[in-house]
Scaffold this active site. Structure first.
Site, PDB file in Angstrom:
ATOM      1  N   SER A   1     -64.521   1.405 -45.014  1.00 28.05           N
ATOM      2  CA  SER A   1     -65.368   1.634 -46.197  1.00 28.05           C
ATOM      3  C   SER A   1     -65.126   3.048 -46.721  1.00 28.05           C
ATOM      4  CB  SER A   1     -66.838   1.483 -45.786  1.00 28.05           C
ATOM      5  OG  SER A   1     -67.712   2.026 -46.765  1.00 28.05           O
TER       6      SER A   1
ATOM      7  N   TYR B   1     -74.723   2.740 -40.754  1.00 27.12           N
ATOM      8  CA  TYR B   1     -73.576   2.122 -41.431  1.00 27.12           C
ATOM      9  C   TYR B   1     -72.436   3.122 -41.534  1.00 27.12           C
ATOM     10  CZ  TYR B   1     -70.971  -0.552 -44.950  1.00 27.12           C
ATOM     11  OH  TYR B   1     -70.007  -1.261 -45.621  1.00 27.12           O
TER      12      TYR B   1
HETATM   13  C1  GCO Z   1     -74.500   1.857 -49.749  1.00 27.88           C
HETATM   14  C2  GCO Z   1     -73.557   0.703 -49.904  1.00 27.88           C
HETATM   15  C3  GCO Z   1     -72.169   1.053 -49.378  1.00 27.88           C
HETATM   16  C4  GCO Z   1     -71.253  -0.094 -49.721  1.00 27.88           C
HETATM   17  C5  GCO Z   1     -69.843   0.020 -49.284  1.00 27.88           C
HETATM   18  C6  GCO Z   1     -69.127   1.185 -49.843  1.00 27.88           C
HETATM   19  O1  GCO Z   1     -75.628   1.642 -49.326  1.00 27.88           O
HETATM   20  O2  GCO Z   1     -74.077   2.981 -50.108  1.00 27.88           O
HETATM   21  O3  GCO Z   1     -74.054  -0.436 -49.224  1.00 27.88           O
HETATM   22  O4  GCO Z   1     -72.254   1.277 -48.002  1.00 27.88           O
HETATM   23  O5  GCO Z   1     -71.758  -1.263 -49.138  1.00 27.88           O
HETATM   24  O6  GCO Z   1     -69.799   0.044 -47.890  1.00 27.88           O
HETATM   25  O7  GCO Z   1     -67.826   1.121 -49.293  1.00 27.88           O
END
Ligand code: GCO
Length: 256
Positions: A147, A160
Site C-alpha cells: 500500500s 494498517y
Molecule cells: C485509509 C485508506 C488507505 C487505503 C489504501 C491506500 O484509511 O487511509 O483505507 O489505507 O485503503 O490502503 O493504499
C-alpha cells in the site's frame, strides 16, 4: 516484444481475500490473462457469487477455496487441498486485508491483533505453504498487496500502516530467502482506489477533496488500473524483478 511474456495460460493463481475489492480485480485481471484462478475467503456463498461473476466476464477456469488465512493450520490444509485437487499453485497473491481505523491511544488489543493477523500473519502463512512446491519446481510468483501506507502514515490507520510497512519488508525477506530457488516475490502497492474498504472515505467530502489534491493524478484509482501491474508481476515479464514494491498510486508517494 512478444506479448507471450504476459501470458499466464497454464498457470494457477491463488488470490487471498478475493471475494470483492482489490482481490477480485486482481483475480479477474490474471484470469483474463490466461491463469486458472482460485478465489479465497471465508464466506463460501460470497466466493461462489464472485466466481460466477468472473466466469461471466470470460475467465475460463475459476475455483473457490474457503479457508481463514489467519489460521496457520487452515492455510496449510487449504493449500494442500488445492494442490491435490486442482494442481500446483504457480502464483500467490497475498491480498487479504482489513483496515480498522481508530486513534492509537484508544485502540483495543483485539483491533490491533485483528489487523496484524489479517494483513501480515496471513501473508507469511500462505507464502510458506505455497513456497514448498514452488521451490521444488524451481519457479513461482508471490505478489503481496502492500500500500502507499507501506511508506506513509495517516491519522487513525496505525495497525494498517504498521502491517503494510511490515508486509513490504516481508516481501524483501521472501526475495532474500527464495530468489535463488527461482521464485520472484514482489509487492503491488495501491494508492487510493474506489473499493468497499475506502467507501467511507469517498463519502466524506472533506477527505475526498484532500485526496484529489494530494494525488498528482487528481483522482481516485479505478480497480482495472491495478491489473497491468498485477499481470506484469505474475508473469515471465518480471522474471528478473525481485523484492520490489510497485506503487500504483497516481503519483501520490512521489510528491509532498
Ligand atoms: C485509509 C485508506 C488507505 C487505503 C489504501 C491506500 O484509511 O487511509 O483505507 O489505507 O485503503 O490502503 O493504499
Amino acid at each position: 516484444m512478444s506479448l507471450k511474456l504476459f501470458d499466464l495460460t497454464g498457470r494457477r493463481a491463488l488470490v487471498t481475500g478475493s471475494s470483492q475489492g482489490i482481490g477480485l480485480a486482481l483475480a479477474r485481471g490474471v484470469g483474463l490473462a490466461g491463469a486458472a484462478v482460485v478465489l479465497n475467503g471465508r464466506d463460501l456463498a460470497k466466493l461462489e457469487r464472485a466466481a460466477e461473476g468472473l466466469r461471466a466476464d470470460g475467465v475460463a477456469q475459476v475455483d473457490i477455496a474457503g479457508f481463514d488465512v489467519t489460521d496457520s493450520a487452515a492455510v496449510e490444509a487449504g493449500v494442500a487441498r488445492i494442490e491435490a485437487g486442482l494442481g500446483p499453485i504457480d502464483i500467490l497473491f497475498n491480498n487479504a486485508g482489513v483496515n480498522l481505523r481508530g486513534a492509537l491511544d484508544a485502540m483495543p488489543d483485539e483491533t490491533w491483533h485483528s489487523v496484524i493477523a489479517t494483513n501480515l500473519h496471513s501473508a507469511f502463512y500462505c507464502a510458506r505453504a505455497v513456497a514448498k512446491g514452488m521451490i521444488r519446481r524451481g519457479r513461482g510468483k508471490i505478489v503481496n498487496t502492500c500500500s502507499v501506507m507501506s511508506m506513509l502514515g495517516r491519522p487513525t490507520t496505525g495497525p494498517y500502516t504498521a502491517s503494510k510497512g511490515a508486509i513490504g519488508m516481508l516481501t524483501k525477506a521472501m526475495c532474500a530467502d527464495w530468489a535463488k530457488h527461482g521464485l520472484q516475490c514482489n509487492g503491488i502497492a495501491p494508492g487510493y482506489f474506489s473499493t468497499e474498504l475506502t467507501a467511507p472515505l469517498r463519502a466524506n467530502a472533506e477527505f475526498n477533496d484532500w485526496l484529489c489534491k494530494r494525488t498528482p493524478a487528481g483522482r481516485w484509482g479505478e480497480l482495472p488500473e491495478l491489473v497491468g501491474a498485477a499481470v506484469f508481476l505474475a508473469s515471465d515479464a518480471s522474471s528478473y524483478v525481485n523484492g520490489h514494491l510497485l506503487y500504483v498510486d497516481g503519483g501520490l508517494t512521489s510528491v509532498v
